[in-house]
Design an enzyme around this catalytic site. Sequence first.
Site, short mmCIF file in Angstrom:
data_model
loop_
_atom_site.label_atom_id
_atom_site.label_comp_id
_atom_site.label_asym_id
_atom_site.label_seq_id
_atom_site.Cartn_x
_atom_site.Cartn_y
_atom_site.Cartn_z
N CYS A 2 0.85 -1.18 0.00
CA CYS A 2 0.00 0.00 0.00
C CYS A 2 0.89 1.23 0.00
O CYS A 2 2.10 1.12 0.18
CB CYS A 2 -0.87 0.04 1.25
SG CYS A 2 -1.98 -1.37 1.38
N GLY A 30 -0.95 0.88 -4.94
CA GLY A 30 -2.25 0.30 -4.62
C GLY A 30 -3.34 0.95 -5.42
O GLY A 30 -3.41 2.18 -5.48
N ASN A 102 1.05 0.48 5.94
CA ASN A 102 1.49 -0.27 4.78
C ASN A 102 2.25 -1.48 5.31
O ASN A 102 3.18 -1.32 6.10
CB ASN A 102 2.44 0.61 3.94
CG ASN A 102 3.18 -0.19 2.90
OD1 ASN A 102 2.68 -1.18 2.38
ND2 ASN A 102 4.39 0.23 2.57
N GLY A 103 1.82 -2.68 4.91
CA GLY A 103 2.54 -3.87 5.38
C GLY A 103 1.58 -5.00 5.66
O GLY A 103 0.46 -5.00 5.15
N TYR A 259 11.28 -4.01 -7.71
CA TYR A 259 10.05 -3.92 -8.49
C TYR A 259 9.08 -2.84 -8.02
O TYR A 259 8.52 -2.12 -8.83
CB TYR A 259 9.32 -5.27 -8.46
CG TYR A 259 7.91 -5.20 -9.02
CD1 TYR A 259 7.69 -5.07 -10.38
CD2 TYR A 259 6.81 -5.24 -8.17
CE1 TYR A 259 6.39 -4.98 -10.89
CE2 TYR A 259 5.51 -5.16 -8.68
CZ TYR A 259 5.31 -5.03 -10.04
OH TYR A 259 4.05 -4.94 -10.55
N ASP A 365 13.36 -8.75 -17.31
CA ASP A 365 12.21 -8.40 -16.48
C ASP A 365 12.70 -8.26 -15.04
O ASP A 365 13.77 -8.78 -14.69
CB ASP A 365 11.11 -9.46 -16.58
CG ASP A 365 9.73 -8.87 -16.21
OD1 ASP A 365 9.66 -7.69 -15.80
OD2 ASP A 365 8.73 -9.60 -16.33
N ASP A 366 11.91 -7.59 -14.22
CA ASP A 366 12.36 -7.44 -12.83
C ASP A 366 12.35 -8.76 -12.09
O ASP A 366 13.21 -9.03 -11.26
CB ASP A 366 11.47 -6.41 -12.11
CG ASP A 366 10.03 -6.83 -12.10
OD1 ASP A 366 9.61 -7.54 -11.18
OD2 ASP A 366 9.31 -6.48 -13.05
P1 AMP Z 1 4.43 -13.92 -13.38
O1 AMP Z 1 3.76 -13.80 -14.70
O2 AMP Z 1 3.54 -14.49 -12.33
O3 AMP Z 1 5.77 -14.62 -13.46
O4 AMP Z 1 4.71 -12.46 -12.88
C1 AMP Z 1 5.85 -11.77 -13.24
C2 AMP Z 1 5.50 -10.36 -13.59
O5 AMP Z 1 4.69 -9.77 -12.59
C3 AMP Z 1 6.73 -9.52 -13.71
O6 AMP Z 1 6.66 -8.90 -14.98
C4 AMP Z 1 6.67 -8.50 -12.60
O7 AMP Z 1 6.92 -7.21 -13.11
C5 AMP Z 1 5.27 -8.57 -12.07
N1 AMP Z 1 5.23 -8.70 -10.60
C6 AMP Z 1 6.09 -9.25 -9.78
N2 AMP Z 1 5.67 -9.21 -8.49
C7 AMP Z 1 4.48 -8.59 -8.52
C8 AMP Z 1 3.53 -8.22 -7.50
N3 AMP Z 1 3.71 -8.52 -6.24
N4 AMP Z 1 2.40 -7.60 -7.89
C9 AMP Z 1 2.19 -7.32 -9.19
N5 AMP Z 1 3.05 -7.63 -10.19
C10 AMP Z 1 4.19 -8.26 -9.86
#
Ligand code: AMP
Length: 479
Positions: A2, A30, A102-103, A259, A365-366
């Site tokens: 959040c 959020g 937040n948490g 991220y 990707d992150d």
């Molecule tokens: P996935 O498709 O489940 O492997 O999700 C990976 C993607 O979701 C990456 O492109 C991240 O940028 C994004 N991501 C990672 N963690 C989160 C999170 N907690 N909430 C929303 N997006 C996320």
Amino acid sequence: MCGIVGFFTSKGEPVVRDIVSGLTALQHRGQDAAGIVTFEDTFHIKKGLGLVNGVFKKKHINRLKGNIGIGHVRYTTQGSGDAVNAQPFFANYPFGLAMVHNGNVTNFHELRTSLYDDYHILPDTSNDLELILYTFASELRKHDLKEFRVSDIFDSVKATQQKVKGAYSTITVIANKGLLVFTDSHGIRPVVMGRKTDEQTGEMTYGFASESTCFDYLGYEVIDDIKPGEAVFIDNNMTVHRQSCYQEEQAFCIFEHIYFAREDSVIQKKLVASERVRMGKKLGERIKAAGLTPDIVIDVPSSGYFAASGLAESLGIPYRRGFVKNNHIGRSFIAPTQKERERMVRQKLNPIGDVIKGKKIAVVDDSIVRGTTSKRIVKLLRNAGAEAVYFISAAPPIKWPCIYGIDMAVSTELIASNKTVEQIADFIGADALVYQTVDDLKALYADLPICMACFTGDYPVEGSLDALKVIEDERMKSR
Ligand code: AMP
């Protein structure tokens, strides 16, 4: 996850506009709900489901009076997504209190039981903020409050931090007394303090926010991060009281830098964009060691961008934008079914054919969570004519769910929890898969103690493994 803000000004001017601007800057933290409480003679409140600019209309801004107030944007991790769970929340004893956080609290069952047994308090909602708020209020009530003492507040914060386990950064309006901020004992979630001085009158405004980006265009200077276990109280004379209440070893959530936080925020004295560039550069060493020779680096927009640019720099090859992102599609991550997530990823990202065709692509990707996004990305690149696709993750393999406020699915859904790197590469269809290593990340953060529980399973908060079991069971039941 959040976003929270709080403002207090000696100028007697309303703070609501700064709160709305601050929340808008934190909208990435959020999007489920938003809420504001201000105080002038009495509390004024408006909260609702949706985005900041949808919840707060002119009529709300006009009636949210007061020179002190707090705001919240909600990303549901604990409790239902109903409006009743939108923050801020109130307690009306021993003083009027309005709080945001937040948490995620991890010992929620224990706290619920003890609040009921000890104080006959039965929280109204499933939001864990109530547990922090009522614990704090109950502690405050133990003091003789005929004379208001700041030390009573700090003692109550300490007792709260000792009782409430998990990750939380909180901001509280104490009616007629001031603005209070405190974090959990490990300082897992960020909160920064800012200040603005009126050049003509010298009058002060203080602000607190999850991320410094809020302060940039509101003209506040960033003073400091709130430390693990610390509390800051601004009284009605604008005197700042700071105290380390109950501090344990720092465990700052590294996923904020990887991220979650905005790239232009400075958190823990580090610019998020620069941290991502450093992560990308480090990955360059791994890619060279693996003998991979990509022609270009592209990012998965937009959170992979800075790591991708760092990687390109370290490999001495061009960075190109390989995808166009449609910003009007919702977040695929929170779609209810796998099929729906896949459809959204396809709709959201479109490859730029000429950039991709005939090239060996390093795509950054992150992170990889379930593997849905990466699998689709690889397929899109292949369909666009890539000669080879090397998938690069700025985060190490995510093997353990986060129970401190980042929604990451249950462990069985985390692809790295039950597959090797080779198996994941195979699953997503990449020619190679390179992850950041835990050791490299540790080396990058030698000067800042971080929480890496989602990579290592080393949860810093006592009792986390029991909490994980309960949280996972509840998440499974709600699917
Ligand atoms: P996935 O498709 O489940 O492997 O999700 C990976 C993607 O979701 C990456 O492109 C991240 O940028 C994004 N991501 C990672 N963690 C989160 C999170 N907690 N909430 C929303 N997006 C996320």
